[in-house]
Design a protein around this motif. Sequence first.
Motif, PDB file in Angstrom:
ATOM      1  N   PHE A   1       2.012  -4.191 -11.196  1.00 35.22           N
ATOM      2  CA  PHE A   1       1.897  -3.581  -9.868  1.00 35.22           C
ATOM      3  C   PHE A   1       1.643  -2.069  -9.967  1.00 35.22           C
ATOM      4  N   SER A   2       2.245  -1.429 -10.973  1.00 33.32           N
ATOM      5  CA  SER A   2       2.008   0.010 -11.161  1.00 33.32           C
ATOM      6  C   SER A   2       0.557   0.270 -11.534  1.00 33.32           C
TER       7      SER A   2
ATOM      8  N   GLN B   1       2.159   5.570  -7.495  1.00 33.11           N
ATOM      9  CA  GLN B   1       1.160   6.332  -8.249  1.00 33.11           C
ATOM     10  C   GLN B   1       1.471   7.825  -8.209  1.00 33.11           C
ATOM     11  N   LYS B   2       2.066   8.271  -7.096  1.00 35.91           N
ATOM     12  CA  LYS B   2       2.475   9.668  -7.014  1.00 35.91           C
ATOM     13  C   LYS B   2       3.595   9.946  -8.013  1.00 35.91           C
ATOM     14  N   PHE B   3       4.522   9.003  -8.112  1.00 33.95           N
ATOM     15  CA  PHE B   3       5.624   9.110  -9.068  1.00 33.95           C
ATOM     16  C   PHE B   3       5.090   9.127 -10.498  1.00 33.95           C
ATOM     17  N   LEU B   4       4.141   8.240 -10.789  1.00 34.06           N
ATOM     18  CA  LEU B   4       3.553   8.182 -12.128  1.00 34.06           C
ATOM     19  C   LEU B   4       2.749   9.443 -12.438  1.00 34.06           C
TER      20      LEU B   4
ATOM     21  N   PHE C   1       0.839  -1.203   0.000  1.00 33.02           N
ATOM     22  CA  PHE C   1       0.000   0.000   0.000  1.00 33.02           C
ATOM     23  C   PHE C   1       0.877   1.257   0.000  1.00 33.02           C
ATOM     24  N   ILE C   2       1.902   1.245   0.857  1.00 34.80           N
ATOM     25  CA  ILE C   2       2.816   2.395   0.903  1.00 34.80           C
ATOM     26  C   ILE C   2       3.545   2.545  -0.429  1.00 34.80           C
ATOM     27  N   TRP C   3       4.042   1.414  -0.952  1.00 32.75           N
ATOM     28  CA  TRP C   3       4.737   1.457  -2.248  1.00 32.75           C
ATOM     29  C   TRP C   3       3.799   1.963  -3.339  1.00 32.75           C
TER      30      TRP C   3
END
Length: 725
Positions: A182-183, A71-74, A64-66
């Motif tokens: 996963f992304s 998603q923030k990175f994307l 969940f943290i990852w």
Amino acid sequence: MNMIISLGLSLKGNLFICPLKFQKCIFQKILVELLGGILKLNRMVPFLKKILIFFLLIFIFTFFIWSYFQQKFLTEIYEKQQSTVFTDRKGEIVFILPNERGYINQQIQKIPPRVKELLIKKEDKYFYYHFGFNPFSICQEIISKFGFGNRKGSSTITQQLAKILLNKEKEKSTKNKILELFSAISLEIFKSKDEILKMYINSVYFGNQVQGIKEASRLYFGVSPELLNDGQILQLLATISSPSEINPLKPENITVAQNLAQRLKLDLSNLFFIEADQVKENVKNYFKQQDLLFEIKPFLPSLKSNQLTIDKKLTQKLREIVKRNIEELKFKHAKNAALIVIKIPENEILALIGSPDPTSFENGYQVNMLKKPRPIGSTIKPFIYLKAFEKGLRPYTLVEDREYKYITALGFPLYPKNFDWKYRGEVSLHYALSNSLNVPAVKVLEYVGLENFYQFLEKDLEFKPIQDLNNYQLGIALGALEMNLMDLAKYFTIFPNQGILKSLKISFNQEQKEKIITKPEYVQLVNKILSDRKTAIDQFGLKSDLNLFQENYALKTGTSRNFKDSWIVGYTPDFLVGVWVGNVENEPMEEISGQLGAGKIWSEAMELLFNSNYNKRTPFDFSCVKEFYYKNNIEFGLKNDDFEKSLTALKDNSLILNPHDGDKFLLKETTHIILRAKNRVNWFVNDEFIGSGKEQFFSPKKEGCYKIKAKSIFRQEIVTICVIG
């Protein structure tokens, strides 16, 4: 379980008798140990459950943290895909800069319903029902790899989006597929389905350097996504799988789009597709809208705002004027041109044209001539006269327009000539500047002083010459000084701006420097001369492209040596227009002067601006100018002038006008030297009288030096000449 335990106890109590002669068989031992282990495991089950649940929770929490950071990175990558958009002063898009991947991308905030419907049908019909991946499609793809079935892809829209944002479209590996999976899940956790769909349609590549449906619609069809018909939507959707090979520029695109329509069960008879030839025209027009990037690119690092001072529509009209006139001038070997328009008094750039057609690779059109220094011809003269007015000369000051001899720094003689090779005798500076006479300009520069003028250029105007100014000397007055059009236009703004030099603005919120160059009264004298079209009739004629229907304008033309450059800068108190015409290769034109070359473009540009909102019809300020009457003519000066002193400040007291001291002549049978004086004199050669009058011919018979003496009632003058074989 109780039965197993009882059995285990019985075995351990040797109730089971092995038929073999060994007291205990191997099987018995193994069974006993196995059942004993099961017994121990049964006691540990609650503890193992807790351990498994703990690690499962750790995994879920970690994922969940990852997912949050992934998603923030994307999302950050997605937001960076947006191209920087520059607009003109009226808010119209001027050009769009490519993003980091080299694509032009403008993102839409709402997907048109029909685009959304057909996109989901084609790419991912279960989009609203899965959690980022479709397990059935994945299984079908795996099975097809073993020869069962023919499914080629299993990626959902979310997975495709992850692949695009990770920039892994061309890297197909198990590792990348797992990362994409996963992304995709991370996006599904934190984004709504509509957000994911919007991100996808804004990120997908459509070929020819455009990304996202908004720019693809504009590029290929010249419309916004909201105005796409079903056929055009299908043509774009057909592009997604192979944007370089099956985009609407390719004839195959329509075939693929038709097949797609059949697969989606659409009625082909109701679909309208755009042929490749029409798409090519749309693409050409699209990139033509980006023309201004050609001129503005050098300014990008220093821009403080995305809103430019440029007027896009005005620039487009002016480029058409430049292009049309250059086509007409090509038969006289003029292939290139540049133009600038500046709004006064703000010094905001309204138009920049460095090439007739930046999309063409012919005739040096890829060279921006706005920034290329070229000899500026007579356009330097207003600045020379300005400094002379500061030093006491006036428009009514008289000057002898005749042959003069100067010795250059290299020791060579210089005999300045006018443009038409004629001399006009005694003229006023007003007449000399209006008609762009070279010889008086040299005399005025001599009066100003070279060092004084060098300092004016380098210190006051902060001009940076391409070579040492000492290399030009009096040649500056003859047009030898090199300068680019943008600098020349900027310096000319001191005349409509009452002597104040301001840096040019190309974007709003740009810091602007101001500097007082001279007093308003001296500027008014220059403006009075340059706005007088009647006095300029001798040089430019009654009928000229430079004579416009509105009167409050001033101008100065320029032509460099051998007709290599044609210049004109003209202005009103509301705007300034500068034009250059010539060749990138610095080749000479066929006798195209400032009036005939740049002048034609300039006059059309001025008329366009006269009929625009930029024309406020602001009159020139001549409040400091005073009229003087001299020999039945009206001349102009300043209040408190010492008229007689300024009138004769350039008076030449020379008696002998020709030849000049130190002149050399080649001895031939036909050698006849003209002796010319200002008044009637007696002529002597080596003290031998040869005749009387203003003019006399002397024909030397042998080599040697000769002393020429002119003697009048009041004075005499001697020059020495040499005759060589």
